[in-house]
Design an enzyme around this catalytic site. Structure first.
Site, PDB file in Angstrom:
ATOM      1  N   GLN A 107       0.807  -1.165   0.092  1.00 31.75           N
ATOM      2  CA  GLN A 107      -0.023  -0.009  -0.062  1.00 31.75           C
ATOM      3  C   GLN A 107       0.789   1.271  -0.089  1.00 31.75           C
ATOM      4  O   GLN A 107       0.379   2.202  -0.402  1.00 31.75           O
ATOM      5  CB  GLN A 107      -0.895  -0.071   1.112  1.00 31.75           C
ATOM      6  CG  GLN A 107      -2.047  -1.198   1.170  1.00 31.75           C
ATOM      7  CD  GLN A 107      -2.820  -1.188   2.290  1.00 31.75           C
ATOM      8  OE1 GLN A 107      -2.630  -1.812   3.327  1.00 31.75           O
ATOM      9  NE2 GLN A 107      -4.295  -0.364   2.446  1.00 31.75           N
ATOM     10  N   HIS A 209       1.583  -9.499   4.641  1.00 29.67           N
ATOM     11  CA  HIS A 209       0.093  -8.296   4.364  1.00 29.67           C
ATOM     12  C   HIS A 209      -0.560  -8.560   3.005  1.00 29.67           C
ATOM     13  O   HIS A 209      -0.379  -7.647   2.322  1.00 29.67           O
ATOM     14  CB  HIS A 209       0.601  -7.076   4.947  1.00 29.67           C
ATOM     15  CG  HIS A 209      -0.453  -6.334   5.336  1.00 29.67           C
ATOM     16  ND1 HIS A 209      -0.869  -5.445   6.422  1.00 29.67           N
ATOM     17  CD2 HIS A 209      -1.674  -5.859   4.705  1.00 29.67           C
ATOM     18  CE1 HIS A 209      -1.699  -4.862   6.668  1.00 29.67           C
ATOM     19  NE2 HIS A 209      -2.421  -5.025   5.525  1.00 29.67           N
ATOM     20  N   ASN A 254      -1.374 -10.830   8.433  1.00 32.11           N
ATOM     21  CA  ASN A 254      -2.461  -9.699   8.488  1.00 32.11           C
ATOM     22  C   ASN A 254      -3.554 -10.267   8.485  1.00 32.11           C
ATOM     23  O   ASN A 254      -4.029 -10.605   7.111  1.00 32.11           O
ATOM     24  CB  ASN A 254      -1.877  -8.749   7.888  1.00 32.11           C
ATOM     25  CG  ASN A 254      -3.048  -7.282   7.975  1.00 32.11           C
ATOM     26  OD1 ASN A 254      -3.055  -6.969   9.216  1.00 32.11           O
ATOM     27  ND2 ASN A 254      -3.664  -7.227   7.166  1.00 32.11           N
ATOM     28  N   GLU A 255      -4.709 -10.329   9.421  1.00 32.36           N
ATOM     29  CA  GLU A 255      -6.101 -10.643   8.999  1.00 32.36           C
ATOM     30  C   GLU A 255      -6.406 -11.806   8.106  1.00 32.36           C
ATOM     31  O   GLU A 255      -6.977 -11.456   6.966  1.00 32.36           O
ATOM     32  CB  GLU A 255      -6.496  -9.182   8.277  1.00 32.36           C
ATOM     33  CG  GLU A 255      -6.643  -8.009   9.382  1.00 32.36           C
ATOM     34  CD  GLU A 255      -7.275  -7.007   8.920  1.00 32.36           C
ATOM     35  OE1 GLU A 255      -7.464  -6.905   7.694  1.00 32.36           O
ATOM     36  OE2 GLU A 255      -7.254  -5.800   9.567  1.00 32.36           O
ATOM     37  N   TYR A 387     -11.631  -1.975  14.254  1.00 32.33           N
ATOM     38  CA  TYR A 387     -11.942  -0.804  13.666  1.00 32.33           C
ATOM     39  C   TYR A 387     -13.361  -0.085  14.152  1.00 32.33           C
ATOM     40  O   TYR A 387     -13.776   1.003  14.498  1.00 32.33           O
ATOM     41  CB  TYR A 387     -11.880  -0.640  12.286  1.00 32.33           C
ATOM     42  CG  TYR A 387     -10.624  -0.685  11.600  1.00 32.33           C
ATOM     43  CD1 TYR A 387      -9.779  -1.840  11.539  1.00 32.33           C
ATOM     44  CD2 TYR A 387     -10.326   0.559  11.041  1.00 32.33           C
ATOM     45  CE1 TYR A 387      -8.705  -1.693  10.875  1.00 32.33           C
ATOM     46  CE2 TYR A 387      -9.046   0.638  10.219  1.00 32.33           C
ATOM     47  CZ  TYR A 387      -8.396  -0.540  10.254  1.00 32.33           C
ATOM     48  OH  TYR A 387      -7.087  -0.598   9.657  1.00 32.33           O
ATOM     49  N   GLU A 469      -4.496  -2.361  14.625  1.00 31.50           N
ATOM     50  CA  GLU A 469      -4.926  -1.369  13.566  1.00 31.50           C
ATOM     51  C   GLU A 469      -6.313  -0.880  14.034  1.00 31.50           C
ATOM     52  O   GLU A 469      -7.269  -1.562  14.687  1.00 31.50           O
ATOM     53  CB  GLU A 469      -5.361  -2.057  12.357  1.00 31.50           C
ATOM     54  CG  GLU A 469      -4.078  -2.222  11.203  1.00 31.50           C
ATOM     55  CD  GLU A 469      -4.399  -2.672   9.938  1.00 31.50           C
ATOM     56  OE1 GLU A 469      -5.687  -2.493   9.560  1.00 31.50           O
ATOM     57  OE2 GLU A 469      -3.506  -3.491   9.111  1.00 31.50           O
ATOM     58  N   TRP A 519      -4.139   3.143  12.047  1.00 37.68           N
ATOM     59  CA  TRP A 519      -4.146   2.883  10.561  1.00 37.68           C
ATOM     60  C   TRP A 519      -4.563   4.086   9.953  1.00 37.68           C
ATOM     61  O   TRP A 519      -5.833   4.443  10.118  1.00 37.68           O
ATOM     62  CB  TRP A 519      -4.944   1.698   9.811  1.00 37.68           C
ATOM     63  CG  TRP A 519      -4.936   1.450   8.766  1.00 37.68           C
ATOM     64  CD1 TRP A 519      -5.426   1.957   7.850  1.00 37.68           C
ATOM     65  CD2 TRP A 519      -3.657   0.803   7.957  1.00 37.68           C
ATOM     66  NE1 TRP A 519      -5.161   1.499   6.393  1.00 37.68           N
ATOM     67  CE2 TRP A 519      -4.064   0.751   6.582  1.00 37.68           C
ATOM     68  CE3 TRP A 519      -2.632  -0.056   8.470  1.00 37.68           C
ATOM     69  CZ2 TRP A 519      -3.099   0.191   5.736  1.00 37.68           C
ATOM     70  CZ3 TRP A 519      -1.976  -0.809   7.529  1.00 37.68           C
ATOM     71  CH2 TRP A 519      -1.978  -0.581   6.179  1.00 37.68           C
ATOM     72  N   GLU A 526      -5.786   1.968  -1.169  1.00 42.13           N
ATOM     73  CA  GLU A 526      -6.778   0.890  -0.334  1.00 42.13           C
ATOM     74  C   GLU A 526      -7.152  -0.069  -0.963  1.00 42.13           C
ATOM     75  O   GLU A 526      -8.305   0.004  -1.491  1.00 42.13           O
ATOM     76  CB  GLU A 526      -7.660   1.827   0.103  1.00 42.13           C
ATOM     77  CG  GLU A 526      -9.024   1.200   1.164  1.00 42.13           C
ATOM     78  CD  GLU A 526      -8.433   0.477   2.282  1.00 42.13           C
ATOM     79  OE1 GLU A 526      -7.448   0.647   2.766  1.00 42.13           O
ATOM     80  OE2 GLU A 526      -9.081  -0.207   2.787  1.00 42.13           O
ATOM     81  N   TRP A 527      -6.292  -1.007  -1.331  1.00 40.04           N
ATOM     82  CA  TRP A 527      -6.541  -2.377  -2.076  1.00 40.04           C
ATOM     83  C   TRP A 527      -7.512  -2.102  -3.193  1.00 40.04           C
ATOM     84  O   TRP A 527      -7.150  -1.280  -4.033  1.00 40.04           O
ATOM     85  CB  TRP A 527      -7.098  -3.396  -0.985  1.00 40.04           C
ATOM     86  CG  TRP A 527      -6.170  -3.200   0.051  1.00 40.04           C
ATOM     87  CD1 TRP A 527      -6.432  -3.062   1.430  1.00 40.04           C
ATOM     88  CD2 TRP A 527      -5.047  -4.075  -0.071  1.00 40.04           C
ATOM     89  NE1 TRP A 527      -5.087  -3.432   2.133  1.00 40.04           N
ATOM     90  CE2 TRP A 527      -4.349  -4.141   1.250  1.00 40.04           C
ATOM     91  CE3 TRP A 527      -4.021  -4.654  -0.947  1.00 40.04           C
ATOM     92  CZ2 TRP A 527      -2.977  -4.608   1.479  1.00 40.04           C
ATOM     93  CZ3 TRP A 527      -2.713  -5.310  -0.661  1.00 40.04           C
ATOM     94  CH2 TRP A 527      -2.258  -5.214   0.680  1.00 40.04           C
TER      95      TRP A 527
HETATM   96  C1  PNW Z   1      -7.191  -3.846   7.019  1.00 39.28           C
HETATM   97  N1  PNW Z   1     -13.460  -5.431   7.635  1.00 39.28           N
HETATM   98  O1  PNW Z   1      -8.186  -4.465   6.181  1.00 39.28           O
HETATM   99  C2  PNW Z   1      -5.943  -3.922   6.316  1.00 39.28           C
HETATM  100  O2  PNW Z   1      -5.066  -4.505   7.176  1.00 39.28           O
HETATM  101  C3  PNW Z   1      -5.272  -2.687   5.929  1.00 39.28           C
HETATM  102  O3  PNW Z   1      -4.395  -3.123   5.053  1.00 39.28           O
HETATM  103  C4  PNW Z   1      -6.473  -1.867   5.240  1.00 39.28           C
HETATM  104  O4  PNW Z   1      -6.062  -0.830   4.656  1.00 39.28           O
HETATM  105  C5  PNW Z   1      -7.264  -1.144   6.443  1.00 39.28           C
HETATM  106  O5  PNW Z   1      -7.723  -2.209   7.339  1.00 39.28           O
HETATM  107  C6  PNW Z   1      -8.633  -0.407   6.081  1.00 39.28           C
HETATM  108  O6  PNW Z   1      -9.239  -1.209   5.268  1.00 39.28           O
HETATM  109  C7  PNW Z   1      -9.626  -4.525   6.666  1.00 39.28           C
HETATM  110  O7  PNW Z   1     -14.346  -5.664   6.652  1.00 39.28           O
HETATM  111  C8  PNW Z   1     -10.367  -4.985   5.757  1.00 39.28           C
HETATM  112  O8  PNW Z   1     -13.802  -5.548   8.563  1.00 39.28           O
HETATM  113  C9  PNW Z   1     -11.842  -5.224   6.056  1.00 39.28           C
HETATM  114  C10 PNW Z   1     -12.262  -5.321   7.201  1.00 39.28           C
HETATM  115  C11 PNW Z   1     -11.233  -4.903   8.254  1.00 39.28           C
HETATM  116  C12 PNW Z   1      -9.965  -4.404   7.909  1.00 39.28           C
END
Ligand code: PNW
Length: 566
Positions: A107, A209, A254-255, A387, A469, A519, A526-527
């Site tokens: 990213q 990641h 990561n996730e 988040y 994050e 974050w 952003e992907w």
């Molecule tokens: C994270 N959800 O992704 C990633 O680790 C980061 O690379 C990304 O940029 C950031 O959050 C913001 O999106 C997520 O659906 C993607 O809950 C999806 C979710 C949470 C985090």
């Protein structure tokens, strides 16, 4: 009523004429349309309400008088002319709290094929599949952090931030995912780590990641194959061996709940698989658990690393929408199939939650006793990307009916979710929405203490919880053109202020939160949304690559200035 003829008719007629005579010649004429024709021509059929006469008033139901979740207003004016907010003397962050900011290689780095880097699946898809990134951007240059890291680290240190959490691009170390090591890539991260240390910033390193080396995806399907496991462990060995004496916090993946759910991948790009679509995420998850646990033990037992090592999970606090048994069951299934799929094996008994086990038993090889023993306990801290939060409830037709219907879109979790309180509870959003491009994100900072205590009580991590994050996409930020307006990110400021207060409350309640990584350090790609979504604590002018602190960065830093124990 007659309206003048309009543009669209004019254009239709114009192109009609072109087709007839084969030459670029315009003409003008005037036609008048009735109001109804005008609607029909330019708007089309209009929906009519069921009620179309005046209705008498009825009493306002009490539930409509339930206020929304609160926003924070101090009892005194704010602004640069007013002294800083007074401190709540019963709150504090412990001395060694890991106050950090985060990013990820794909990213922010750019330099996509420089200094021996191999391609990742993201390089391939962003270039070859139009619309895969909705803006049709690539991360070829991104924030160019590959070359600008010294300045980025200086800017981190200048804000008093103690930790920089970033990821290493696997295909910089092994351009083909395995085999030959690229010394230039290692040297790059070595200098990045040294620079952090030189500035008094602790590096926290993530190994994976999402940027799977393309060669591994092409040769055996990446995370869909058990061949992935030794390749990952070898990559981890190289990183641990080289950096284990300088980095004291590593995360392996990561996730996984997010990246394993990105299967199936678009057809026609990578090695095809015979694993049915809906099973792929569980094969991926199993390979993640096995690769993670092997890497953990390699570090601890063979290489004798003292660093904390963990896996980064994610998700919101899951709140039953109502107090019905069905909603409670749905909420539990939601935990099980999201965090629980990884957290139960790693932090509890080495195995999947019962509901997951039941689901995968027909197609996935069960974890052996040896594997379970390796997985159990393979993380020192609980790293969680936290988040937001959401409500969970049983599907319309019930959980049992969903479980019996493999084509139900909610299958196999069979839990529905929502971002609004039940009608009987006022029906409000759980909190203000982030940018419309990030449908899953609402500010729900009031639920953070509950989420933290749930994690601690459920999974009992040995060395506490790192919020690895958290952050907010300021609504419509990409539409702003005036620098000063971009930097004054009020919604994100409120998010960080309230979030850090929620962490202080969690600490005061006795939850062992040991750090927060915001974050993100800077706006980044952003992907699938490209640069259209902004999570940065700093704005980046992508033409000049200049970075600018946003107001939210000061809000985040202020929480520590005010509450950090000295
Ligand atoms: C994270 N959800 O992704 C990633 O680790 C980061 O690379 C990304 O940029 C950031 O959050 C913001 O999106 C997520 O659906 C993607 O809950 C999806 C979710 C949470 C985090």
């Amino acid at each position: 009523m007659r309206m003048p003829w309009s543009l669209r008719s004019a254009l239709t007629a114009y192109f009609g004429i072109l087709a007839l005579f084969g030459q670029a010649k315009s003409f003008e004429t005037t036609v008048t349309l009735s109001l109804q024709e005008y609607w029909n021509e330019y708007v089309g059929p209009i929906e009519v309400a069921d009620i179309n006469t005046t209705v008498e008033a009825t009493p306002i139901p009490p539930r409509e008088l339930i206020p929304p979740p609160g926003l924070y207003y101090p009892s005194y004016p704010t602004g640069q002319q007013v002294p800083i907010q007074k401190k709540n003397e019963s709150w504090s962050f412990p001395k060694d709290f890991m106050f950090g900011v985060a990013s990820a290689a794909y990213q922010v780095e750019g330099a996509a094929k420089d200094e021996g880097k191999g391609p990742s699946i993201w390089d391939a898809l962003s270039h070859r599949k139009p619309g895969f990134i909705t803006t049709n951007e690539t991360a070829d240059v991104a924030d160019n952090q590959y070359y600008l890291y010294k300045q980025d680290i200086a800017r981190i240190a200048a804000m008093g931030v103690k930790v920089y959490a970033f990821s290493i691009a696997w295909s910089r170390i092994f351009p083909f995912g395995s085999g030959q090591v690229n010394e230039q890539g290692l040297a790059h991260y070595e200098d990045m780590i040294n620079t952090c240390l030189q500035y008094g910033v602790k590096p926290a390193v993530t190994l994976y990641h999402w940027d799977m080396p393309l060669a591994l995806q092409n040769s055996y399907g990446g995370l869909l194959s058990p061949n992935f496991i030794p390749d990952f462990v070898e990559y981890a060995r190289v990183i641990f061996t080289r950096f284990g004496d300088k980095v004291d916090f590593f995360t392996t993946f990561n996730e996984p709940s997010v990246f394993c759910a990105t299967f199936p991948y678009p057809e026609g790009f990578f090695k095809p698989t015979t694993i049915p679509d809906k099973q792929q995420q569980f094969f991926c998850s199993q390979h993640v658990l096995l690769a993670h646990s092997q890497a953990y033990h390699l570090a601890k037992s063979e290489l004798n690393l003292t660093a904390k090592i963990t896996i980064k999970l994610n998700g919101g606090y899951k709140i039953p929408l109502t107090n019905s048994t069905a909603d409670a069951e749905a909420t539990q299934r939601s935990w099980d199939f999201y965090e629980g799929l990884f957290a139960n094996p790693v932090f509890l008994d080495g195995d999947y939650p019962a509901s997951v086990k039941e689901h995968v038993s027909s197609f996935l090889p069960p974890l052996t006793d040896d594997q379970k023993a390796l997985i159990k306990g393979s993380a020192d801290v609980f790293a969680h990307d936290s988040y937001t939060s959401q409500f969970n409830m049983a599907p319309e037709g019930g959980i049992a009916a969903c479980l019996a219907n493999v084509s139900d879109p909610l299958y196999p979790t069979c839990a529905n979710s929502s971002y609004t309180y039940a009608a009987a509870d006022g029906g409000w959003n759980i909190g203000p929405a982030a940018d419309p491009g990030v449908a899953w994100l609402h500010k729900a900072t009031d639920w953070v203490p509950r989420l933290m205590s749930y994690i601690q009580e459920t999974w009992k991590p040995r060395d506490g919880i790192v919020i690895a994050e958290f952050g907010f996409a300021e609504p419509f930020e990409q539409q702003k053109t005036v620098l000063g307006d971009i930097l004054f990110d009020q919604a994100r400021q409120a998010y960080y202020r309230d979030y850090m207060e929620a962490v202080l409350i969690a600490l005061a309640e006795g939850t062992n939160v040991i750090g927060t990584f915001a974050w993100s350090l800077i706006d980044n790609l952003e992907w699938n949304s490209g640069n259209s979504i902004k999570f940065g604590l700093q704005y980046v002018n992508l033409t000049t690559q200049q970075r600018y602190y946003k107001a939210s960065f000061f809000e985040y830093a202020n929480a520590f200035k005010v509450y950090q124990e000295q």
